[in-house]
Design an enzyme around this catalytic site. Structure first.
Site, PDB file in Angstrom:
ATOM      1  N   PRO A 134      18.824  54.404  43.152  1.00  0.00           N
ATOM      2  CA  PRO A 134      20.270  54.170  43.168  1.00  0.00           C
ATOM      3  C   PRO A 134      20.708  53.352  41.963  1.00  0.00           C
ATOM      4  O   PRO A 134      21.806  53.517  41.443  1.00  0.00           O
ATOM      5  CB  PRO A 134      20.489  53.383  44.462  1.00  0.00           C
ATOM      6  CG  PRO A 134      19.262  53.580  45.284  1.00  0.00           C
ATOM      7  CD  PRO A 134      18.143  53.861  44.346  1.00  0.00           C
TER       8      PRO A 134
ATOM      9  N   PRO B  18     -28.707  26.143  11.282  1.00  0.00           N
ATOM     10  CA  PRO B  18     -29.760  25.142  11.115  1.00  0.00           C
ATOM     11  C   PRO B  18     -30.714  24.998  12.297  1.00  0.00           C
ATOM     12  O   PRO B  18     -31.684  24.251  12.192  1.00  0.00           O
ATOM     13  CB  PRO B  18     -28.968  23.851  10.911  1.00  0.00           C
ATOM     14  CG  PRO B  18     -27.648  24.096  11.528  1.00  0.00           C
ATOM     15  CD  PRO B  18     -27.385  25.564  11.509  1.00  0.00           C
TER      16      PRO B  18
ATOM     17  N   ASP C  66     -38.360  33.614   8.506  1.00  0.00           N
ATOM     18  CA  ASP C  66     -39.259  32.594   7.965  1.00  0.00           C
ATOM     19  C   ASP C  66     -39.230  31.344   8.829  1.00  0.00           C
ATOM     20  O   ASP C  66     -38.597  31.316   9.882  1.00  0.00           O
ATOM     21  CB  ASP C  66     -38.971  32.320   6.488  1.00  0.00           C
ATOM     22  CG  ASP C  66     -37.510  32.150   6.224  1.00  0.00           C
ATOM     23  OD1 ASP C  66     -36.888  31.380   6.956  1.00  0.00           O
ATOM     24  OD2 ASP C  66     -36.989  32.804   5.302  1.00  0.00           O
TER      25      ASP C  66
ATOM     26  N   LYS D 129     -42.107  30.491   4.867  1.00  0.00           N
ATOM     27  CA  LYS D 129     -42.351  29.761   3.633  1.00  0.00           C
ATOM     28  C   LYS D 129     -42.304  28.298   3.968  1.00  0.00           C
ATOM     29  O   LYS D 129     -41.285  27.786   4.407  1.00  0.00           O
ATOM     30  CB  LYS D 129     -41.238  30.063   2.638  1.00  0.00           C
ATOM     31  CG  LYS D 129     -41.510  31.267   1.811  1.00  0.00           C
ATOM     32  CD  LYS D 129     -40.617  31.246   0.618  1.00  0.00           C
ATOM     33  CE  LYS D 129     -39.629  32.388   0.695  1.00  0.00           C
ATOM     34  NZ  LYS D 129     -38.471  32.181  -0.111  1.00  0.00           N
TER      35      LYS D 129
ATOM     36  N   GLY E 227     -29.984  28.594   8.103  1.00  0.00           N
ATOM     37  CA  GLY E 227     -28.740  28.142   7.466  1.00  0.00           C
ATOM     38  C   GLY E 227     -27.909  29.305   6.982  1.00  0.00           C
ATOM     39  O   GLY E 227     -27.677  30.281   7.702  1.00  0.00           O
TER      40      GLY E 227
ATOM     41  N   ILE F 276     -27.213  29.910   0.384  1.00  0.00           N
ATOM     42  CA  ILE F 276     -27.355  28.523  -0.064  1.00  0.00           C
ATOM     43  C   ILE F 276     -28.833  28.165  -0.066  1.00  0.00           C
ATOM     44  O   ILE F 276     -29.453  28.063   0.994  1.00  0.00           O
ATOM     45  CB  ILE F 276     -26.521  27.560   0.815  1.00  0.00           C
ATOM     46  CG1 ILE F 276     -25.050  27.913   0.631  1.00  0.00           C
ATOM     47  CG2 ILE F 276     -26.793  26.102   0.428  1.00  0.00           C
ATOM     48  CD1 ILE F 276     -24.076  27.007   1.301  1.00  0.00           C
TER      49      ILE F 276
ATOM     50  N   THR G  59     -24.633  26.305   7.044  1.00  0.00           N
ATOM     51  CA  THR G  59     -25.684  25.746   6.211  1.00  0.00           C
ATOM     52  C   THR G  59     -26.116  24.377   6.746  1.00  0.00           C
ATOM     53  O   THR G  59     -25.348  23.711   7.455  1.00  0.00           O
ATOM     54  CB  THR G  59     -25.214  25.653   4.749  1.00  0.00           C
ATOM     55  OG1 THR G  59     -26.326  25.318   3.942  1.00  0.00           O
ATOM     56  CG2 THR G  59     -24.112  24.628   4.564  1.00  0.00           C
ATOM     57  N   ALA G  60     -27.356  23.981   6.408  1.00  0.00           N
ATOM     58  CA  ALA G  60     -27.891  22.724   6.933  1.00  0.00           C
ATOM     59  C   ALA G  60     -26.915  21.569   6.679  1.00  0.00           C
ATOM     60  O   ALA G  60     -26.660  20.755   7.576  1.00  0.00           O
ATOM     61  CB  ALA G  60     -29.243  22.434   6.306  1.00  0.00           C
TER      62      ALA G  60
ATOM     63  N   MET H 290     -34.536  20.186   0.617  1.00  0.00           N
ATOM     64  CA  MET H 290     -35.933  20.224   0.162  1.00  0.00           C
ATOM     65  C   MET H 290     -36.283  18.983  -0.657  1.00  0.00           C
ATOM     66  O   MET H 290     -36.976  19.074  -1.675  1.00  0.00           O
ATOM     67  CB  MET H 290     -36.177  21.490  -0.688  1.00  0.00           C
ATOM     68  CG  MET H 290     -35.997  22.765   0.101  1.00  0.00           C
ATOM     69  SD  MET H 290     -36.120  24.254  -0.899  1.00  0.00           S
ATOM     70  CE  MET H 290     -34.452  24.451  -1.483  1.00  0.00           C
TER      71      MET H 290
ATOM     72  N   GLY I 195     -32.455  18.747  12.083  1.00  0.00           N
ATOM     73  CA  GLY I 195     -31.089  18.563  12.596  1.00  0.00           C
ATOM     74  C   GLY I 195     -30.640  19.691  13.492  1.00  0.00           C
ATOM     75  O   GLY I 195     -31.044  20.845  13.317  1.00  0.00           O
TER      76      GLY I 195
HETATM   77  N1  SAH Z   1     -30.405  28.429   3.437  1.00  0.00           N
HETATM   78  C1  SAH Z   1     -30.667  27.165   4.099  1.00  0.00           C
HETATM   79  C2  SAH Z   1     -31.434  26.214   3.235  1.00  0.00           C
HETATM   80  C3  SAH Z   1     -32.778  26.686   2.830  1.00  0.00           C
HETATM   81  S1  SAH Z   1     -33.669  25.507   1.896  1.00  0.00           S
HETATM   82  C4  SAH Z   1     -29.325  26.558   4.541  1.00  0.00           C
HETATM   83  O1  SAH Z   1     -28.260  27.050   4.165  1.00  0.00           O
HETATM   84  O2  SAH Z   1     -29.379  25.584   5.300  1.00  0.00           O
HETATM   85  C5  SAH Z   1     -34.566  24.656   3.113  1.00  0.00           C
HETATM   86  C6  SAH Z   1     -34.082  23.259   3.289  1.00  0.00           C
HETATM   87  O3  SAH Z   1     -32.910  23.244   4.088  1.00  0.00           O
HETATM   88  C7  SAH Z   1     -35.026  22.359   4.011  1.00  0.00           C
HETATM   89  O4  SAH Z   1     -36.034  21.866   3.151  1.00  0.00           O
HETATM   90  C8  SAH Z   1     -34.105  21.255   4.458  1.00  0.00           C
HETATM   91  O5  SAH Z   1     -33.806  20.393   3.411  1.00  0.00           O
HETATM   92  C9  SAH Z   1     -32.841  22.021   4.787  1.00  0.00           C
HETATM   93  N2  SAH Z   1     -32.728  22.300   6.233  1.00  0.00           N
HETATM   94  C10 SAH Z   1     -32.608  23.496   6.809  1.00  0.00           C
HETATM   95  N3  SAH Z   1     -32.479  23.383   8.154  1.00  0.00           N
HETATM   96  C11 SAH Z   1     -32.518  22.077   8.427  1.00  0.00           C
HETATM   97  C12 SAH Z   1     -32.455  21.314   9.627  1.00  0.00           C
HETATM   98  N4  SAH Z   1     -32.309  21.894  10.827  1.00  0.00           N
HETATM   99  N5  SAH Z   1     -32.540  19.976   9.534  1.00  0.00           N
HETATM  100  C13 SAH Z   1     -32.683  19.373   8.350  1.00  0.00           C
HETATM  101  N6  SAH Z   1     -32.756  20.036   7.195  1.00  0.00           N
HETATM  102  C14 SAH Z   1     -32.679  21.381   7.218  1.00  0.00           C
END
Ligand code: SAH
Length: 458
Positions: A43, A222, A245, A267, A299, A303, A328-329, A380, A409
């Site tokens: 309606p 990380p 790795d 590595k 990470g 990087i 990244t770390a 590193m 970390g």
């Molecule tokens: N591509 C990675 C880094 C590779 S080089 C990124 O972007 O994080 C490897 C180095 O990363 C290690 O020797 C250390 O210095 C750092 N790293 C990676 N993971 C980590 C973590 N959980 N705690 C502390 N340092 C870390």
């Protein structure tokens, strides 16, 4: 199963909607979208409904003859008497009928839909719980990206060319799975159809390419699996083989598809399980075997991850790949350790360097590092820590500049030790830290005392 789900072709058919309110309007809208013409009987009819093309409005109470020539009926009135009458008369004539919110009066029910035309998802709780249906819809919305329409249209465009080129049906299915689950699909979903088309042409160009796999270079973050991206997870669950790795944490690895083959190319410092060139070649070989290869890196792959070299080799061999960034770390670890990398009062810049020793020395631009109001994050760096601290002081940073080392970390084993450039090396020696570790230098480290306490990551 209480109802048989089907998709009905109503193009050009006359459908009847009884009722003139909001619900009726919505139902008429769906019918019009599916190409039906709609007779609305009530309606009073809400504004906006009558004006639409394809709508025939009948301003009257429902009567039997309104069913003449009708392919289906939807009753959406708030008068139960009318709803019941519509249902009975329609059933007597074998016309499919739906009464909104009254499954017992229906010969069919309308599902909730997720329209990614030509892809269509229809689902229903059979009237049991509209709220549950709505919740499910929310989930599906996030799982099926908006651009699925584009993906389906893209696939349709290539359907015939692929059929001609890949004549074996089993091979064709694999071809399509690769295309629609892999890099090509990702390209379409991110709106880059140009590249997706080129990739398809390339895949179709030779028999070799049809069988060819692809590589996902994925940043695993990380350590804490919660820090993975959605895209990383999606690809992790798709891969046939994972090449990883030692930076990739166990909980992250556990999220890779269960039956995927796992290849460790770990590595550690001074213990290069596989030289980089061999990893690059391994990825190429696996892809050429037709596998979906997940190259999982700690990470972010770009990087200090040598991800650039890996994809260069892939590109050189014409292998499709995609790169997924990771946390990244520096950003993940600092967040969990309660150390902001920049801060108005402490640091206006932040610099990431690798402290990897080459021939016992660290090849860094010390003048650029030893600047006030700057945070330095050293990857590193543990092995060269003594050199690092003394060079920074020698190039002008005060010995009492705060500095921290974070071990593993974001994982269960995270540990943070703090000191100054003058004291950190001694503290680190005593602490017996386990790799990986990240060094953070700068005034921001002092903020940790205030912030870390509230941080569940620590
Ligand atoms: N591509 C990675 C880094 C590779 S080089 C990124 O972007 O994080 C490897 C180095 O990363 C290690 O020797 C250390 O210095 C750092 N790293 C990676 N993971 C980590 C973590 N959980 N705690 C502390 N340092 C870390």
């Amino acid at each position: 199963m209480d109802f048989l789900p089907i998709f009905l072709n109503v193009k050009g058919k006359l459908c009847l909607v009884v009722g003139g309110g909001t619900v009726a309007k919505r139902k008429a809208g769906v019918l019009l979208e599916a190409g039906a013409s709609v007779r609305v009987v009530a309606p009073q009819i809400e504004a906006g409904l009558v004006e639409q093309a394809g709508v025939e409005a009948v301003l009257a109470r429902f009567e039997q003859q309104h069913l003449d020539g009708v392919a289906m009926v939807i009753a959406a009135t708030d008068d139960q008497g009318v709803n019941r009458q519509v249902s009975e008369l329609a059933r007597a004539r074998n016309i499919p009928v739906n009464v909104v919110d009254h499954p017992e009066l229906c010969s069919f029910i309308m599902p909730a839909i997720l329209d990614r035309s030509p892809m269509m998802v229809a689902f229903s709780s059979g009237g049991a719980s509209p709220v549950l249906t709505r919740m499910l819809r929310g989930k599906l919305e996030t799982m099926i990206p908006q651009n699925y329409s584009r993906l389906a249209a893209f696939a349709e465009r290539f359907r015939e060319p692929v059929k001609k080129r890949v004549t074996n049906p089993a091979k064709r299915r694999i071809f399509w799975e690769n295309a629609l689950e892999g890099v090509v699909a990702e390209k379409v979903l991110t709106g880059d159809e140009g590249s997706a088309e080129k990739m398809m042409q390339q895949m179709l160009a030779s028999e070799d390419n049809i069988q060819r796999g692809e590589v996902y270079l994925v940043g695993a973050g990380p350590g804490d699996p919660d820090l993975l991206t959605f895209r990383a997870l999606r690809l992790m669950q798709k891969a046939d083989v994972v090449v990883y790795d030692n930076l990739v944490s166990k909980p992250v690895l556990d999220m890779v598809r269960r039956d995927a083959e796992q290849i460790y190319v770990g590595k550690k410092r001074a213990d290069h399980t596989l030289p980089q060139e061999e990893i690059n070649e391994l990825l190429v070989r696996l892809a050429k075997e037709g596998k979906r290869v997940l190259r999982l890196k700690g990470g972010d792959p770009f990087i200090f991850g040598r991800g650039g070299e890996e994809i260069e080799t892939l590109a050189g061999h014409g292998i499709l790949f995609q790169v997924v960034p990771g946390i990244t770390a520096a950003s993940g670890v600092s967040a969990y350790a309660g150390i902001p990398l920049t801060h108005r009062n402490h640091a206006h810049s932040c610099i990431f360097v690798t402290g990897h020793l080459k021939d016992g020395t660290m090849n860094l631009d010390w003048d650029a590092l030893a600047r006030p109001q700057q945070t330095i994050v050293v990857y590193m760096g543990l092995h060269g820590l003594a050199t690092l601290c003394s060079e920074l002081v020698a190039h002008g940073l005060p010995g009492d500049t705060p500095a921290a080392i974070v071990q593993q970390g974001t994982t269960q084993n995270q540990r943070v030790v703090t000191g100054t450039l003058a004291t950190l090396n001694g503290i680190a020696q005593a602490a017996n830290l386990q790799a990986p570790t990240l060094i953070i230098v700068g005034g921001v480290v002092t903020l940790r005392e205030k912030l870390a306490w509230f941080n569940p990551g620590n």
